[in-house]
Enzyme design. Structure first.
Site, PDB file in Angstrom:
ATOM      1  N   ARG A 245      11.106  -0.899  11.174  1.00 33.79           N
ATOM      2  CA  ARG A 245      10.019  -0.671  12.125  1.00 33.79           C
ATOM      3  C   ARG A 245      10.025  -1.705  13.243  1.00 33.79           C
ATOM      4  O   ARG A 245      10.306  -2.879  13.009  1.00 33.79           O
ATOM      5  CB  ARG A 245       8.675  -0.727  11.378  1.00 33.79           C
ATOM      6  CG  ARG A 245       8.306   0.602  10.781  1.00 33.79           C
ATOM      7  CD  ARG A 245       7.178   0.535   9.810  1.00 33.79           C
ATOM      8  NE  ARG A 245       6.022  -0.233  10.243  1.00 33.79           N
ATOM      9  CZ  ARG A 245       4.915  -0.359   9.516  1.00 33.79           C
ATOM     10  NH1 ARG A 245       4.838   0.239   8.338  1.00 33.79           N
ATOM     11  NH2 ARG A 245       3.908  -1.075   9.956  1.00 33.79           N
TER      12      ARG A 245
ATOM     13  N   LYS B 179       0.834  -1.211   0.000  1.00 34.88           N
ATOM     14  CA  LYS B 179       0.000   0.000   0.000  1.00 34.88           C
ATOM     15  C   LYS B 179       0.873   1.267   0.000  1.00 34.88           C
ATOM     16  O   LYS B 179       0.669   2.179  -0.793  1.00 34.88           O
ATOM     17  CB  LYS B 179      -0.933   0.011   1.226  1.00 34.88           C
ATOM     18  CG  LYS B 179      -1.797  -1.237   1.356  1.00 34.88           C
ATOM     19  CD  LYS B 179      -2.708  -1.187   2.574  1.00 34.88           C
ATOM     20  CE  LYS B 179      -1.998  -1.219   3.909  1.00 34.88           C
ATOM     21  NZ  LYS B 179      -1.318  -2.482   4.223  1.00 34.88           N
TER      22      LYS B 179
ATOM     23  N   ARG C 242      11.843  -5.566   5.062  1.00 37.36           N
ATOM     24  CA  ARG C 242      11.611  -4.155   4.727  1.00 37.36           C
ATOM     25  C   ARG C 242      12.514  -3.187   5.509  1.00 37.36           C
ATOM     26  O   ARG C 242      12.795  -3.370   6.681  1.00 37.36           O
ATOM     27  CB  ARG C 242      10.160  -3.778   5.024  1.00 37.36           C
ATOM     28  CG  ARG C 242       9.921  -2.267   4.888  1.00 37.36           C
ATOM     29  CD  ARG C 242       8.493  -1.887   4.927  1.00 37.36           C
ATOM     30  NE  ARG C 242       7.799  -2.348   6.115  1.00 37.36           N
ATOM     31  CZ  ARG C 242       6.499  -2.229   6.301  1.00 37.36           C
ATOM     32  NH1 ARG C 242       5.754  -1.683   5.354  1.00 37.36           N
ATOM     33  NH2 ARG C 242       5.935  -2.670   7.398  1.00 37.36           N
TER      34      ARG C 242
ATOM     35  N   ARG D 159      -0.834  -8.743  13.489  1.00 37.17           N
ATOM     36  CA  ARG D 159      -1.316  -7.795  12.473  1.00 37.17           C
ATOM     37  C   ARG D 159      -2.171  -8.514  11.436  1.00 37.17           C
ATOM     38  O   ARG D 159      -3.200  -7.996  10.994  1.00 37.17           O
ATOM     39  CB  ARG D 159      -0.125  -7.092  11.799  1.00 37.17           C
ATOM     40  CG  ARG D 159       0.504  -6.033  12.693  1.00 37.17           C
ATOM     41  CD  ARG D 159       1.926  -5.690  12.283  1.00 37.17           C
ATOM     42  NE  ARG D 159       2.046  -4.985  11.041  1.00 37.17           N
ATOM     43  CZ  ARG D 159       3.210  -4.772  10.410  1.00 37.17           C
ATOM     44  NH1 ARG D 159       4.345  -5.223  10.945  1.00 37.17           N
ATOM     45  NH2 ARG D 159       3.256  -4.100   9.288  1.00 37.17           N
TER      46      ARG D 159
ATOM     47  N   ARG E 165      -9.849   0.622   8.597  1.00 34.89           N
ATOM     48  CA  ARG E 165      -9.484  -0.754   8.942  1.00 34.89           C
ATOM     49  C   ARG E 165     -10.601  -1.467   9.685  1.00 34.89           C
ATOM     50  O   ARG E 165     -10.441  -2.635  10.031  1.00 34.89           O
ATOM     51  CB  ARG E 165      -8.249  -0.735   9.850  1.00 34.89           C
ATOM     52  CG  ARG E 165      -6.935  -0.827   9.115  1.00 34.89           C
ATOM     53  CD  ARG E 165      -5.837  -0.676  10.152  1.00 34.89           C
ATOM     54  NE  ARG E 165      -4.674  -1.429   9.845  1.00 34.89           N
ATOM     55  CZ  ARG E 165      -3.574  -0.911   9.278  1.00 34.89           C
ATOM     56  NH1 ARG E 165      -3.545   0.346   8.934  1.00 34.89           N
ATOM     57  NH2 ARG E 165      -2.526  -1.672   9.084  1.00 34.89           N
TER      58      ARG E 165
HETATM   59  P1  AP5 Z   1       4.879  -1.614   1.786  1.00 36.42           P
HETATM   60  O1  AP5 Z   1       4.528  -0.788   0.593  1.00 36.42           O
HETATM   61  O2  AP5 Z   1       5.639  -0.952   2.874  1.00 36.42           O
HETATM   62  O3  AP5 Z   1       3.579  -2.366   2.353  1.00 36.42           O
HETATM   63  P2  AP5 Z   1       2.333  -1.809   3.153  1.00 36.42           P
HETATM   64  O4  AP5 Z   1       1.113  -2.477   2.602  1.00 36.42           O
HETATM   65  O5  AP5 Z   1       2.340  -0.306   3.158  1.00 36.42           O
HETATM   66  O6  AP5 Z   1       2.657  -2.429   4.563  1.00 36.42           O
HETATM   67  P3  AP5 Z   1       2.583  -1.836   6.035  1.00 36.42           P
HETATM   68  O7  AP5 Z   1       3.343  -2.755   6.916  1.00 36.42           O
HETATM   69  O8  AP5 Z   1       2.996  -0.396   6.071  1.00 36.42           O
HETATM   70  O9  AP5 Z   1       1.076  -1.971   6.320  1.00 36.42           O
HETATM   71  P4  AP5 Z   1       0.422  -2.051   7.663  1.00 36.42           P
HETATM   72  O10 AP5 Z   1      -0.977  -1.928   7.210  1.00 36.42           O
HETATM   73  O11 AP5 Z   1       0.736  -3.212   8.505  1.00 36.42           O
HETATM   74  O12 AP5 Z   1       1.100  -0.841   8.484  1.00 36.42           O
HETATM   75  P5  AP5 Z   1       0.581   0.596   8.896  1.00 36.42           P
HETATM   76  O13 AP5 Z   1       1.746   1.474   8.957  1.00 36.42           O
HETATM   77  O14 AP5 Z   1      -0.598   1.001   8.110  1.00 36.42           O
HETATM   78  O15 AP5 Z   1       5.679  -2.898   1.242  1.00 36.42           O
HETATM   79  C1  AP5 Z   1       6.212  -3.861   2.159  1.00 36.42           C
HETATM   80  C2  AP5 Z   1       7.553  -4.404   1.600  1.00 36.42           C
HETATM   81  O16 AP5 Z   1       7.287  -5.123   0.394  1.00 36.42           O
HETATM   82  C3  AP5 Z   1       8.551  -3.298   1.218  1.00 36.42           C
HETATM   83  O17 AP5 Z   1       9.843  -3.720   1.555  1.00 36.42           O
HETATM   84  C4  AP5 Z   1       8.396  -3.144  -0.308  1.00 36.42           C
HETATM   85  O18 AP5 Z   1       9.601  -2.739  -0.940  1.00 36.42           O
HETATM   86  C5  AP5 Z   1       7.992  -4.554  -0.719  1.00 36.42           C
HETATM   87  N1  AP5 Z   1       7.065  -4.562  -1.853  1.00 36.42           N
HETATM   88  C6  AP5 Z   1       5.995  -3.732  -2.047  1.00 36.42           C
HETATM   89  N2  AP5 Z   1       5.350  -4.045  -3.186  1.00 36.42           N
HETATM   90  C7  AP5 Z   1       6.017  -5.121  -3.714  1.00 36.42           C
HETATM   91  C8  AP5 Z   1       5.809  -5.920  -4.888  1.00 36.42           C
HETATM   92  N3  AP5 Z   1       4.801  -5.685  -5.735  1.00 36.42           N
HETATM   93  N4  AP5 Z   1       6.686  -6.923  -5.103  1.00 36.42           N
HETATM   94  C9  AP5 Z   1       7.728  -7.184  -4.266  1.00 36.42           C
HETATM   95  N5  AP5 Z   1       7.970  -6.463  -3.128  1.00 36.42           N
HETATM   96  C10 AP5 Z   1       7.109  -5.439  -2.863  1.00 36.42           C
HETATM   97  O19 AP5 Z   1       0.036   0.303  10.378  1.00 36.42           O
HETATM   98  C11 AP5 Z   1       0.910  -0.002  11.451  1.00 36.42           C
HETATM   99  C12 AP5 Z   1       0.108  -0.107  12.727  1.00 36.42           C
HETATM  100  O20 AP5 Z   1      -0.514   1.154  13.050  1.00 36.42           O
HETATM  101  C13 AP5 Z   1      -1.050  -1.119  12.723  1.00 36.42           C
HETATM  102  O21 AP5 Z   1      -0.621  -2.432  12.994  1.00 36.42           O
HETATM  103  C14 AP5 Z   1      -1.945  -0.544  13.818  1.00 36.42           C
HETATM  104  O22 AP5 Z   1      -1.443  -0.836  15.094  1.00 36.42           O
HETATM  105  C15 AP5 Z   1      -1.809   0.957  13.605  1.00 36.42           C
HETATM  106  N6  AP5 Z   1      -2.815   1.481  12.668  1.00 36.42           N
HETATM  107  C16 AP5 Z   1      -2.556   2.060  11.461  1.00 36.42           C
HETATM  108  N7  AP5 Z   1      -3.688   2.440  10.865  1.00 36.42           N
HETATM  109  C17 AP5 Z   1      -4.695   2.090  11.710  1.00 36.42           C
HETATM  110  C18 AP5 Z   1      -6.117   2.194  11.625  1.00 36.42           C
HETATM  111  N8  AP5 Z   1      -6.729   2.739  10.559  1.00 36.42           N
HETATM  112  N9  AP5 Z   1      -6.849   1.718  12.664  1.00 36.42           N
HETATM  113  C19 AP5 Z   1      -6.262   1.176  13.755  1.00 36.42           C
HETATM  114  N10 AP5 Z   1      -4.923   1.040  13.889  1.00 36.42           N
HETATM  115  C20 AP5 Z   1      -4.143   1.490  12.873  1.00 36.42           C
END
Ligand code: AP5
Length: 213
Positions: A160, A13, A126, A171, A87
Site C-alpha cells: 500500500r 483488524k 506488510r 495515521r 473512526r
Molecule cells: P493487518 O491485519 O493488515 O492490520 P490492520 O489493523 O487491518 O491495519 P490497516 O493498516 O489495514 O489499518 P488501517 O486502519 O490503518 O487501514 P485502513 O485500510 O482501515 O495487519 C498488519 C500486518 O501485521 C500484516 O502484515 C499482518 O500479517 C501482520 N499481523 C497481523 N496480526 C498479527 C499478529 N497477531 N502478530 C504478528 N503479525 C501480525 O485505512 C486506510 C486509510 O483509509 C486511513 O488512513 C484513512 O485515510 C482512510 N479511512 C479508512 N476508514 C476510514 C474511516 N472510517 N474514516 C475516515 N477515513 C478512513
C-alpha cells in the site's frame, strides 16, 4: 452478530476479519478497502480521497458513512464485522442509527491493543495479494517462496502507498486524536472487550472466538 474491530493501523483488524469471514460466514465491511476500491476504479470520489489516504489523514465522515450506509442496506445473514469503521464519534453515532433503522444493534466492540513500535514493524513489512486480499508480512508471514499466494495462487503481490513511516506517523496521530475516544465511548455502552493484539495471530483468533462465543 455485529461487531467492530477497533485498533490502530496494523493492529491486525483485517487479518482477524478475514478469519471471521471464513469461519463464521460474517460479512467484512472495511472502509479502507472500499476507499481503495473507489481509488482503483478512478471514480470522482476515489480521486478526491487518494491524497488524503496517502498522507494518512482521515477521509470525511460524510463519505465513509455514505459507503457504510449502502453496504448495511444489503444486509448480512452472518452479521457484519466493521473493520476500520467507525473512526470518529460522529461515525459511531451514525452507525448506531443505521443499525437501529434495520432493527439491529452492536453485539461487541473488540479493542485490539498493540504498542507503537510493533505497529511500525508490522506496517512497513506488510504485503497483500492483489487478487484475493490475503495479508502477508515479510518476517512473520512471508510471501511464499514459489511466488504464489497460498490462498489463490496469484503472483500479484501488492504494497500500500500509505504503508511507509511518514504516513504511519500521521495515521497513528489521527488514531490517538480521533479514534481512541471510541474506547471510552463503547466502554460506557457496555460493549467493549479487549484483546492483546501483540499475541500471535492464532492466539488473537482464539481470544476473539471466546468473546463471540
Ligand atoms: P493487518 O491485519 O493488515 O492490520 P490492520 O489493523 O487491518 O491495519 P490497516 O493498516 O489495514 O489499518 P488501517 O486502519 O490503518 O487501514 P485502513 O485500510 O482501515 O495487519 C498488519 C500486518 O501485521 C500484516 O502484515 C499482518 O500479517 C501482520 N499481523 C497481523 N496480526 C498479527 C499478529 N497477531 N502478530 C504478528 N503479525 C501480525 O485505512 C486506510 C486509510 O483509509 C486511513 O488512513 C484513512 O485515510 C482512510 N479511512 C479508512 N476508514 C476510514 C474511516 N472510517 N474514516 C475516515 N477515513 C478512513
Amino acid at each position: 452478530m455485529n461487531i467492530i474491530l477497533l485498533g490502530p493501523p496494523g493492529a491486525g483488524k483485517g487479518t482477524q476479519a478475514r478469519h471471521l469471514v471464513e469461519t463464521r460466514g460474517m460479512v467484512q465491511l472495511s472502509t479502507g478497502d472500499m476507499l481503495r476500491e473507489a481509488q482503483a476504479s478512478g471514480s470522482e470520489m476515489g480521486e478526491k480521497v487518494a491524497e488524503v489516504i496517502a498522507r494518512g489523514e482521515l477521509v470525511t465522515d460524510e463519505i465513509v458513512i455514505g459507503l457504510i450506509r449502502e453496504k448495511i442496506a444489503e444486509g448480512a445473514e452472518g452479521g457484519f464485522i466493521f473493520d476500520g469503521f467507525p473512526r470518529t464519534l460522529a461515525q459511531a453515532d451514525a452507525l448506531t442509527v443505521l443499525l437501529s433503522d434495520m432493527g439491529q444493534s452492536l453485539d461487541a466492540v473488540v479493542e485490539m491493543s498493540v504498542d507503537d513500535a510493533a505497529l511500525v514493524a508490522r506496517i512497513t513489512g506488510r504485503s497483500t495479494c492483489g487478487d484475493c486480499g490475503e495479508v502477508y508480512h515479510d518476517e512473520t508471514k512471508p510471501w511464499p517462496a514459489d511466488g504464489k499466494c497460498t490462498n489463490c495462487g496469484s503472483t500479484n503481490i501488492k504494497r500500500r502507498a500509505d504503508d511507509n513511516e511518514d504516513s504511519l506517523k500521521t495515521r497513528l496521530m489521527e488514531y490517538y486524536k480521533k479514534t481512541s475516544p471510541l474506547i471510552g465511548y463503547y466502554y460506557a455502552k457496555g460493549k467493549l472487550k479487549k484483546v492483546d493484539g501483540l499475541a500471535s495471530i492464532g492466539d488473537v483468533q482464539a481470544a476473539i472466538a471466546e468473546i463471540l462465543g
